[in-house]
Scaffold this active site. Structure first.
Site, PDB file in Angstrom:
ATOM      1  N   GLY A 199      -6.357  -5.235   1.649  1.00 17.34           N
ATOM      2  CA  GLY A 199      -5.025  -5.059   2.208  1.00 17.34           C
ATOM      3  C   GLY A 199      -4.390  -6.400   2.518  1.00 17.34           C
ATOM      4  O   GLY A 199      -3.255  -6.682   2.108  1.00 17.34           O
ATOM      5  N   GLY A 222     -12.899  -3.874   0.993  1.00 15.25           N
ATOM      6  CA  GLY A 222     -14.265  -3.369   1.117  1.00 15.25           C
ATOM      7  C   GLY A 222     -14.574  -2.391  -0.005  1.00 15.25           C
ATOM      8  O   GLY A 222     -15.661  -2.422  -0.601  1.00 15.25           O
ATOM      9  N   ARG A 245       0.828  -1.214   0.000  1.00 11.39           N
ATOM     10  CA  ARG A 245       0.000   0.000   0.000  1.00 11.39           C
ATOM     11  C   ARG A 245       0.863   1.266   0.000  1.00 11.39           C
ATOM     12  O   ARG A 245       0.442   2.306  -0.516  1.00 11.39           O
ATOM     13  CB  ARG A 245      -0.943   0.007   1.211  1.00 11.39           C
ATOM     14  CG  ARG A 245      -2.204  -0.810   0.940  1.00 11.39           C
ATOM     15  CD  ARG A 245      -3.163  -0.756   2.105  1.00 11.39           C
ATOM     16  NE  ARG A 245      -4.476  -1.236   1.705  1.00 11.39           N
ATOM     17  CZ  ARG A 245      -5.386  -1.712   2.536  1.00 11.39           C
ATOM     18  NH1 ARG A 245      -5.129  -1.792   3.829  1.00 11.39           N
ATOM     19  NH2 ARG A 245      -6.546  -2.115   2.089  1.00 11.39           N
ATOM     20  N   LYS A 284     -13.362  -9.200   8.410  1.00 10.35           N
ATOM     21  CA  LYS A 284     -14.297  -8.075   8.574  1.00 10.35           C
ATOM     22  C   LYS A 284     -15.690  -8.571   8.194  1.00 10.35           C
ATOM     23  O   LYS A 284     -16.295  -8.159   7.194  1.00 10.35           O
ATOM     24  CB  LYS A 284     -13.861  -6.894   7.714  1.00 10.35           C
ATOM     25  CG  LYS A 284     -12.552  -6.272   8.204  1.00 10.35           C
ATOM     26  CD  LYS A 284     -12.126  -5.084   7.365  1.00 10.35           C
ATOM     27  CE  LYS A 284     -10.831  -4.492   7.910  1.00 10.35           C
ATOM     28  NZ  LYS A 284     -10.252  -3.484   7.008  1.00 10.35           N
TER      29      LYS A 284
HETATM   30  N1  LIG Z   1     -11.240 -18.360  10.178  1.00 10.56           N
HETATM   31  C1  LIG Z   1     -10.698 -17.209  10.530  1.00 10.56           C
HETATM   32  N2  LIG Z   1     -10.719 -16.795  11.818  1.00 10.56           N
HETATM   33  C2  LIG Z   1     -10.138 -15.622  12.179  1.00 10.56           C
HETATM   34  N3  LIG Z   1      -9.516 -14.786  11.323  1.00 10.56           N
HETATM   35  C3  LIG Z   1      -9.467 -15.143  10.035  1.00 10.56           C
HETATM   36  C4  LIG Z   1     -10.050 -16.352   9.573  1.00 10.56           C
HETATM   37  N4  LIG Z   1      -9.836 -16.440   8.245  1.00 10.56           N
HETATM   38  C5  LIG Z   1      -9.147 -15.331   7.883  1.00 10.56           C
HETATM   39  N5  LIG Z   1      -8.910 -14.551   8.948  1.00 10.56           N
HETATM   40  C6  LIG Z   1      -8.143 -13.279   8.996  1.00 10.56           C
HETATM   41  O1  LIG Z   1      -8.723 -12.312   8.153  1.00 10.56           O
HETATM   42  C7  LIG Z   1      -7.777 -11.264   8.037  1.00 10.56           C
HETATM   43  C8  LIG Z   1      -8.024 -10.470   6.794  1.00 10.56           C
HETATM   44  O2  LIG Z   1      -9.373 -10.049   6.761  1.00 10.56           O
HETATM   45  P1  LIG Z   1      -9.879  -8.754   5.986  1.00 10.56           P
HETATM   46  O3  LIG Z   1      -9.287  -7.541   6.576  1.00 10.56           O
HETATM   47  O4  LIG Z   1     -11.350  -8.887   5.952  1.00 10.56           O
HETATM   48  O5  LIG Z   1      -9.261  -8.955   4.505  1.00 10.56           O
HETATM   49  P2  LIG Z   1      -8.774  -7.876   3.454  1.00 10.56           P
HETATM   50  O6  LIG Z   1      -7.810  -6.937   4.165  1.00 10.56           O
HETATM   51  O7  LIG Z   1      -8.106  -8.647   2.368  1.00 10.56           O
HETATM   52  O8  LIG Z   1     -10.019  -7.164   3.008  1.00 10.56           O
HETATM   53  C9  LIG Z   1      -6.418 -11.947   8.060  1.00 10.56           C
HETATM   54  O9  LIG Z   1      -5.595 -11.281   8.989  1.00 10.56           O
HETATM   55  C10 LIG Z   1      -6.723 -13.396   8.477  1.00 10.56           C
HETATM   56  O10 LIG Z   1      -5.870 -13.874   9.496  1.00 10.56           O
HETATM   57  O1  LIG Z   2      -7.767  -2.202   5.159  1.00 16.74           O
HETATM   58  C1  LIG Z   2      -8.711  -1.595   4.650  1.00 16.74           C
HETATM   59  O2  LIG Z   2      -9.741  -2.210   4.026  1.00 16.74           O
HETATM   60  P1  LIG Z   2      -9.783  -3.753   3.521  1.00 16.74           P
HETATM   61  O3  LIG Z   2      -9.410  -4.677   4.680  1.00 16.74           O
HETATM   62  O4  LIG Z   2     -11.219  -3.899   3.105  1.00 16.74           O
HETATM   63  O5  LIG Z   2      -8.826  -3.863   2.364  1.00 16.74           O
HETATM   64  C2  LIG Z   2      -8.799  -0.088   4.612  1.00 16.74           C
HETATM   65  O6  LIG Z   2      -7.626   0.500   5.144  1.00 16.74           O
HETATM   66  C3  LIG Z   2     -10.035   0.393   5.355  1.00 16.74           C
HETATM   67  O7  LIG Z   2      -9.941   0.071   6.718  1.00 16.74           O
HETATM   68  P2  LIG Z   2     -11.301  -0.083   7.593  1.00 16.74           P
HETATM   69  O8  LIG Z   2     -12.026  -1.314   7.069  1.00 16.74           O
HETATM   70  O9  LIG Z   2     -10.823  -0.231   9.016  1.00 16.74           O
HETATM   71  O10 LIG Z   2     -12.109   1.168   7.370  1.00 16.74           O
END
Ligand SMILES: Nc1ncnc2c1ncn2[C@@H]1O[C@H](COP(=O)(O)OP(=O)(O)O)[C@@H](O)[C@H]1O
Ligand SMILES: O=C(OP(=O)(O)O)[C@H](O)COP(=O)(O)O
Length: 396
Positions: free
Chosen positions: A353, A377, A35, A200
């Site tokens: 991310g 997101g 990033r 998330k």
């Molecule tokens: N079954 C699970 N239980 C808890 N955490 C998880 C599980 N599967 C994935 N994760 C966690 O989800 C995190 C990423 O989630 P998220 O922020 O939603 O993804 P992104 O940043 O790609 O949008 C990772 O740090 C991973 O460890």
């Molecule tokens: O990591 C982010 O989003 P992402 O996990 O959906 O890629 C952005 O920095 C937004 O963070 P936020 O979901 O805490 O608002």
């Protein structure tokens, strides 16, 4: 959206840039700087134009007050290395130190404000509260450039409200992301598969209703999966669970059937007694998770199933790791999906991310993906066809 050059001659002007520097950390070590690298084209353009660059960004989800664990200090250090010039870090977000350091900034110099989410007004639902913070941010600068694509789906002070107070433009990353993601939204080649995972959960469950009208298949892994398994009546032990979303998920399962959309759930799960790298891992059927265990990855049969579906699709969007890939024992599901995406003949988009970081950290070849988005997101909401507040405000 306006480009940076519409802001006119920027020499000696103070330009506030919103970047997304929400990078994965192990303590104070950045485990993936993707990033920060993605922000460089905009920053370099501004610095070459002689602007005084003031960057605002967030890291993680601190609770609206300063917390050293979420300091942007490691980011300031890494950004300085990548730009080849020092990056000063203000000790506060819009306080005395930020003001003094912004006043002292010279042409072609960079100041990073401390984590904007240390101020509770940043994420407030109250327009006046966010507006008050945006006033203070705007007073530091002559113009605003929005370049934190990963955060443009958030109606937050440093993303949305500040753009209403300063001449503004979209940065190069925001343009590039929207251009690449538009290719998948217009008229996706079918079958169109969306792979969802990550942690998330409540954010992402919200996009499913809309995706059911757009995609042909939804493949569900990561922390999301347990709310689906619970909706099917299975017990999920101590896994991540959004209990108040179970009814909504039951509705999605019914709608999917009615719309002819296939929701593909894992058939096996890797479980462990605790959230730890060296916790003993066992594979169990998805409908037999023991009460004292938590699901930390999809199992090997599910990984094969997901890989087959990805191979057959013509458009594949993936957001959210399939498991806790940061721990080797729970990285196999994410590796299998990344490998299948890398080998896929269809158009492939990875967003998020952590998902983008996983692709790089696990050693996959970024060039074999059609687009790696810095926003999870944000890219999902864009693909849903939703208006992103941080983009809409730039058209005003
Ligand atoms: N079954 C699970 N239980 C808890 N955490 C998880 C599980 N599967 C994935 N994760 C966690 O989800 C995190 C990423 O989630 P998220 O922020 O939603 O993804 P992104 O940043 O790609 O949008 C990772 O740090 C991973 O460890
Ligand atoms: O990591 C982010 O989003 P992402 O996990 O959906 O890629 C952005 O920095 C937004 O963070 P936020 O979901 O805490 O608002």
């Amino acid at each position: 959206m306006k480009t940076i050059d519409t802001l006119g001659d920027l020499r000696g002007k103070r330009v506030l840039v919103r970047s997304d520097f929400n990078v994965p950390l192990d303590g104070t070590t950045i485990t993936d700087d993707g990033r920060i690298r993605a922000a460089l084209p905009t920053l370099t353009e501004l610095l070459d134009a002689g602007a005084k660059v003031i960057i605002t960004a967030h890291l993680g989800r601190p609770k609206g007050s300063p917390d050293p664990k979420y300091s942007l200090a490691p980011v300031a250090q890494r950004l300085g290395e990548l730009l080849g010039k020092p990056v000063t870090l203000a000790a506060d977000t819009v306080g005395e130190d930020a003001k003094a350091k912004a006043d002292a900034l010279g042409e072609g110099e960079v100041l990073l404000l401390e984590n904007i989410r240390f101020d509770p007004r940043e994420t407030s639902k109250d327009d006046a509260e966010r507006g008050a913070l945006a006033d203070e941010l705007a007073s530091l600068a002559d113009a605003f450039v929005s370049d934190g694509f990963g955060v443009v789906h958030r109606k937050q002070a440093s993303v949305y409200d500040v753009a209403k107070r300063l001449p503004h433009a979209a940065g190069k990353l925001v343009f590039k992301e929207i251009d690449s993601l538009s290719k998948a939204t217009g008229n996706p080649e079918r079958p169109y598969a969306v792979v969802l995972g990550g942690s998330k959960v409540s954010d992402k469950l919200g996009v499913i209703g809309n995706l059911l009208t757009k995609a042909d298949e939804l493949l569900i892994g990561g922390g999301m999966v347990f709310t689906f398994l619970a909706a099917k009546g299975y017990s999920v032990g101590t896994s991540l669970l959004e209990e108040d979303q179970i009814e909504a998920v039951k509705g999605y399962l019914r709608d999917a059937e009615a719309n002819g959309v296939e929701i593909v759930l894992p058939v096996d799960i890797v479980v462990a007694p605790e959230f730890k790298a060296d916790a003993p891992a066992t594979v169990v059927p998805a409908d037999a998770i023991p009460a004292d265990q938590m699901g930390l990855d999809i199992g090997p049969e599910s990984a094969k199933l997901f890989a087959d579906k990805i191979a057959q699709a013509r458009t594949i969007v993936w957001n959210g790791p399939m498991g806790v890939f940061e721990f080797d024992a729970f990285a196999n599901g994410t590796k299998a999906v990344a490998q299948a995406m890398q080998d896929a003949a269809g158009f492939t988009i990875v967003g998020g991310g952590d998902s983008a970081a996983a692709v790089r950290i696990l050693g996959f070849d970024e060039s074999k993906f059609d687009h790696i988005s810095t926003g999870g997101g944000a890219s999902l909401e864009f693909l849903e066809g939703k208006e992103l507040p941080g983009v809409a405000v730039l058209g005003d």
